[in-house]
Motif scaffolding. Structure first.
Motif, PDB file in Angstrom:
ATOM      1  N   GLY A 199       0.810  -1.200   0.000  1.00  0.00           N
ATOM      2  CA  GLY A 199       0.000   0.000   0.000  1.00  0.00           C
ATOM      3  C   GLY A 199       0.850   1.260   0.000  1.00  0.00           C
ATOM      4  O   GLY A 199       2.061   1.232  -0.254  1.00  0.00           O
ATOM      5  N   GLU A 200       0.205   2.365   0.326  1.00  0.00           N
ATOM      6  CA  GLU A 200       0.907   3.650   0.413  1.00  0.00           C
ATOM      7  C   GLU A 200       1.222   3.902   1.882  1.00  0.00           C
ATOM      8  O   GLU A 200       0.337   3.858   2.730  1.00  0.00           O
ATOM      9  CB  GLU A 200       0.023   4.758  -0.154  1.00  0.00           C
ATOM     10  CG  GLU A 200       0.716   6.095  -0.244  1.00  0.00           C
ATOM     11  CD  GLU A 200      -0.169   7.139  -0.920  1.00  0.00           C
ATOM     12  OE1 GLU A 200       0.361   7.927  -1.721  1.00  0.00           O
ATOM     13  OE2 GLU A 200      -1.388   7.156  -0.645  1.00  0.00           O
ATOM     14  N   SER A 201       2.492   4.148   2.178  1.00  0.00           N
ATOM     15  CA  SER A 201       2.905   4.305   3.572  1.00  0.00           C
ATOM     16  C   SER A 201       2.383   5.607   4.164  1.00  0.00           C
ATOM     17  O   SER A 201       2.103   6.579   3.448  1.00  0.00           O
ATOM     18  CB  SER A 201       4.429   4.252   3.682  1.00  0.00           C
ATOM     19  OG  SER A 201       5.011   5.341   2.992  1.00  0.00           O
TER      20      SER A 201
ATOM     21  N   TYR B 241       0.959  -0.091  -4.880  1.00  0.00           N
ATOM     22  CA  TYR B 241      -0.019   0.961  -5.146  1.00  0.00           C
ATOM     23  C   TYR B 241       0.587   2.031  -6.039  1.00  0.00           C
ATOM     24  O   TYR B 241      -0.069   2.564  -6.939  1.00  0.00           O
ATOM     25  CB  TYR B 241      -0.489   1.561  -3.824  1.00  0.00           C
ATOM     26  CG  TYR B 241      -1.457   2.706  -4.003  1.00  0.00           C
ATOM     27  CD1 TYR B 241      -2.737   2.479  -4.512  1.00  0.00           C
ATOM     28  CD2 TYR B 241      -1.087   4.008  -3.680  1.00  0.00           C
ATOM     29  CE1 TYR B 241      -3.631   3.524  -4.684  1.00  0.00           C
ATOM     30  CE2 TYR B 241      -1.980   5.063  -3.854  1.00  0.00           C
ATOM     31  CZ  TYR B 241      -3.244   4.818  -4.349  1.00  0.00           C
ATOM     32  OH  TYR B 241      -4.128   5.855  -4.521  1.00  0.00           O
ATOM     33  N   GLU B 242       1.873   2.303  -5.804  1.00  0.00           N
ATOM     34  CA  GLU B 242       2.551   3.332  -6.592  1.00  0.00           C
ATOM     35  C   GLU B 242       2.545   2.990  -8.080  1.00  0.00           C
ATOM     36  O   GLU B 242       2.347   3.845  -8.935  1.00  0.00           O
ATOM     37  CB  GLU B 242       3.989   3.481  -6.088  1.00  0.00           C
ATOM     38  CG  GLU B 242       4.776   4.572  -6.801  1.00  0.00           C
ATOM     39  CD  GLU B 242       6.188   4.707  -6.250  1.00  0.00           C
ATOM     40  OE1 GLU B 242       6.950   5.503  -6.816  1.00  0.00           O
ATOM     41  OE2 GLU B 242       6.513   4.014  -5.266  1.00  0.00           O
ATOM     42  N   ALA B 243       2.758   1.693  -8.409  1.00  0.00           N
ATOM     43  CA  ALA B 243       2.849   1.283  -9.815  1.00  0.00           C
ATOM     44  C   ALA B 243       1.487   1.096 -10.463  1.00  0.00           C
ATOM     45  O   ALA B 243       1.366   1.158 -11.687  1.00  0.00           O
ATOM     46  CB  ALA B 243       3.649  -0.019  -9.914  1.00  0.00           C
TER      47      ALA B 243
ATOM     48  N   ALA C  42      -3.336  -1.038  -0.474  1.00  0.00           N
ATOM     49  CA  ALA C  42      -2.759  -2.358  -0.760  1.00  0.00           C
ATOM     50  C   ALA C  42      -3.805  -3.257  -1.422  1.00  0.00           C
ATOM     51  O   ALA C  42      -3.503  -4.006  -2.355  1.00  0.00           O
ATOM     52  CB  ALA C  42      -2.241  -2.999   0.522  1.00  0.00           C
ATOM     53  N   ALA C  43      -5.053  -3.169  -0.932  1.00  0.00           N
ATOM     54  CA  ALA C  43      -6.130  -3.972  -1.521  1.00  0.00           C
ATOM     55  C   ALA C  43      -6.385  -3.543  -2.966  1.00  0.00           C
ATOM     56  O   ALA C  43      -6.652  -4.379  -3.834  1.00  0.00           O
ATOM     57  CB  ALA C  43      -7.396  -3.828  -0.682  1.00  0.00           C
ATOM     58  N   ARG C  44      -6.292  -2.236  -3.233  1.00  0.00           N
ATOM     59  CA  ARG C  44      -6.465  -1.754  -4.607  1.00  0.00           C
ATOM     60  C   ARG C  44      -5.356  -2.298  -5.503  1.00  0.00           C
ATOM     61  O   ARG C  44      -5.601  -2.702  -6.650  1.00  0.00           O
ATOM     62  CB  ARG C  44      -6.445  -0.227  -4.634  1.00  0.00           C
ATOM     63  CG  ARG C  44      -7.679   0.424  -4.029  1.00  0.00           C
ATOM     64  CD  ARG C  44      -7.530   1.927  -4.044  1.00  0.00           C
ATOM     65  NE  ARG C  44      -8.594   2.562  -3.280  1.00  0.00           N
ATOM     66  CZ  ARG C  44      -8.596   3.840  -2.927  1.00  0.00           C
ATOM     67  NH1 ARG C  44      -7.586   4.627  -3.294  1.00  0.00           N
ATOM     68  NH2 ARG C  44      -9.593   4.353  -2.218  1.00  0.00           N
ATOM     69  N   ALA C  45      -4.130  -2.301  -4.987  1.00  0.00           N
ATOM     70  CA  ALA C  45      -3.015  -2.840  -5.767  1.00  0.00           C
ATOM     71  C   ALA C  45      -3.215  -4.330  -6.023  1.00  0.00           C
ATOM     72  O   ALA C  45      -2.974  -4.817  -7.133  1.00  0.00           O
ATOM     73  CB  ALA C  45      -1.697  -2.599  -5.035  1.00  0.00           C
ATOM     74  N   MET C  46      -3.680  -5.067  -5.013  1.00  0.00           N
ATOM     75  CA  MET C  46      -3.891  -6.502  -5.164  1.00  0.00           C
ATOM     76  C   MET C  46      -4.967  -6.806  -6.208  1.00  0.00           C
ATOM     77  O   MET C  46      -4.922  -7.850  -6.874  1.00  0.00           O
ATOM     78  CB  MET C  46      -4.275  -7.113  -3.809  1.00  0.00           C
ATOM     79  CG  MET C  46      -4.485  -8.630  -3.837  1.00  0.00           C
ATOM     80  SD  MET C  46      -2.961  -9.540  -4.212  1.00  0.00           S
ATOM     81  CE  MET C  46      -2.183  -9.533  -2.589  1.00  0.00           C
TER      82      MET C  46
END
Length: 519
Positions: free
Chosen positions: A258-260, A294-296, A274-278
């Protein structure tokens, strides 16, 4: 468990003697270093982190008591046990040491037996303290984990409304930033992934594991500088992430970062991102990808438009019509449409769950209780296991094929009518004292009607069918030649040998013995 010991004495001979004449390993200790005065000892305590310091009292530069006092005032102070070495003339030093809580003494010259007895007491105290510390750490970890779990479930927009907690305040302040690593594994590999993650907890500080539903867990970790009183341990940027990726390599897991955030109180935001990235794993093919961030992925999107309903209706229709080829083509077309339009995973999931429910209702209506045998094999209420389009559509395909197979079996059963069920029952029970009356009771039919029905459909009477089955089995047993004729008669269902003989001769024009002589 061996405890680390630091020896501090300005006499080289005394240091050498303690190392040689005391069996430290047998007593549960290992020497981690030696020092020649209190100032050097103070540096070594900070550097080597011993559990026990055995120190002479009277030394140049800084004596043993001054070293102990300096350590107890040290900003980076950690729990260390001390044992003093002193001569009889220096006993007043030992009395002063009581102010520092020092209760263990060794008199010069150090005797091995006396030292062993004292060290055994010290080891017992260290073991008890280690157990108390372990219990305290476990309790603190469990409490912290429970608090973090509540933060993950909270609305990231409502962070300001969360009531401060002293424990979370301390944990949050121990790191410069906090983030989430969402870990996902296939159901059959989840225990392996969970075990790997648990092993990390023993190696890393500021790392917490929270179990989630559906084959997922999240690792909440601190990053940046470790802040402690009087001590700052610098951690390179990305060290934790690098360690997670290295540990995940070759394992059946997918990671999403996720985003820190600077505060642990904002970890809900890190988890959401993190869930959005997953979610971008959904359209990946093949084995589990290694990591999503998330960044990518933040600039990537999904289509919220859903226009696959005609395709979904075609899937249901092919199941209802029991056409497996049409069903497979419909599933393939639907999956292709989802992928080409990159439909949002949650929309795909809802559409598939709706289809599963609708199909389940249909086969319950058509099959009744037998439908539950099919449904018990599938977790219809939700797509807990498949986390990719390929997995989800494969799950749907398997479910649909099972439904079509069950519906086909039911249609075949009905087309043959109840006679096939009755014939099957006779084939399973002909060795028993089976009568037309008993058979009628089993199938709730009148005996006369049942007899007529069997004669019409089978071309032979009930009794002839039973005798045919018995004599057929008797022939097989006679061919084996291992049993007596009377035993064969009893095994195939005849109460007396005469009846068996009569039926056998009627069908084969000879006795069982004559038949055996011809084999």
């Amino acid at each position: 468990m061996a405890f680390k010991v630091l020896l501090v004495d300005d006499e080289p001979g005394a240091l050498e003697g303690m190392q040689m004449w005391i069996d430290w390993r047998k007593l549960g200790f290992e020497i981690c270093g030696t020092g020649s005065n209190g100032r050097e000892g103070l540096r070594l305590i900070e550097e080597l982190e011993p559990d026990l310091v055995v120190t002479d009292v009277n030394m140049p530069v800084m004596n043993g008591l001054e070293m102990i006092e300096a350590w107890q005032r040290h900003p980076a102070r950690r729990a260390v046990s001390f044992a003093l070495i002193s001569g009889y003339s220096e006993f007043e030093y030992a009395q002063r040491a009581m102010r520092f809580g020092i209760t263990h003494y060794l008199l010069k010259p150090v005797e091995a037996e006396e030292a062993a007895a004292e060290l055994e007491q010290i080891r017992g105290e260290l073991l008890r303290e280690a157990e108390r510390s372990r219990i305290s750490r476990v309790a603190a970890y469990e409490e912290t984990t429970a608090l973090i779990r509540s933060l993950l479930a909270s609305d990231p927009q409502e962070t300001k409304n969360i009531r401060p907690c002293p424990l979370l305040d301390r944990v949050s302040a121990s790191r410069a930033a906090w983030n989430c690593c969402l870990v996902q594994a296939d159901a059959d590999r989840f225990p392996e992934a969970r075990e790997w993650a648990s092993s990390l907890l023993e190696e890393k500080e500021a790392l917490y594991l929270i179990d989630l539903d559906y084959g997922q867990f999240v690792l909440v970790y601190g990053e940046g500088a470790e802040k402690a009183p009087g001590k700052t341990k610098s951690l390179k940027s990305g060290d934790v992430v690098t360690e997670l990726i290295r540990g995940a390599s070759g394992r059946p897991v997918c990671l999403a970062l996720g985003e820190s955030r600077k505060s642990l109180y904002e970890i809900g935001h890190s988890y959401t991102t993190a869930a959005r990235a997953m979610s971008h794993r959904f359209y990946e093919e093949g084995d589990l990808p290694q990591i999503f961030t998330y960044e990518a992925t933040r600039s990537l999107g999904f289509s919220q438009h859903y226009d696959q309903m005609p395709l979904m209706d075609r899937i249901i229709e092919s199941i209802q019509l029991m056409k497996p080829d049409d069903f497979e083509k419909s599933v393939t077309s639907t999956a292709r449409s989802f992928r080409e339009k990159r439909t949002a995973p949650e929309i795909v999931e809802k559409a598939v769950i709706h289809l599963l429910y609708k199909t389940s209702e249909y086969i319950r209506e058509m099959l009744g209780d037998p439908a539950e045998e099919v449904l018990a094999l599938y977790h219809v209420p939700g797509m807990s296991a498949p986390t990719t389009l390929t997995g989800m559509m494969g799950y749907l395909k398997s479910f649909g094929e099972a439904c079509i197979e069950a519906l086909t079996r039911e249609q075949a059963r009905k087309s043959k009518g109840i006679v096939e069920e009755i014939n099957q029952y006779i084939r399973e029970h002909y060795r028993e004292a089976l009568t037309i009356k008993k058979l009628a009771q089993v199938f709730y039919l009148h005996p006369v009607y049942l007899g007529q029905l069997l004669m019409k459909k089978n071309g032979v009477s009930f009794h002839d069918m039973v005798h045919d089955l018995r004599i057929e089995e008797a022939l097989a047993l006679l061919n084996e030649g291992r049993m007596k004729n009377c035993d064969i008669a009893e095994q195939v269902g005849y109460a007396n040998y005469g009846q068996f003989l009569k039926q056998f001769e009627r069908r084969h024009g000879m006795s069982p013995n004559e038949y055996k002589n011809r084999i």
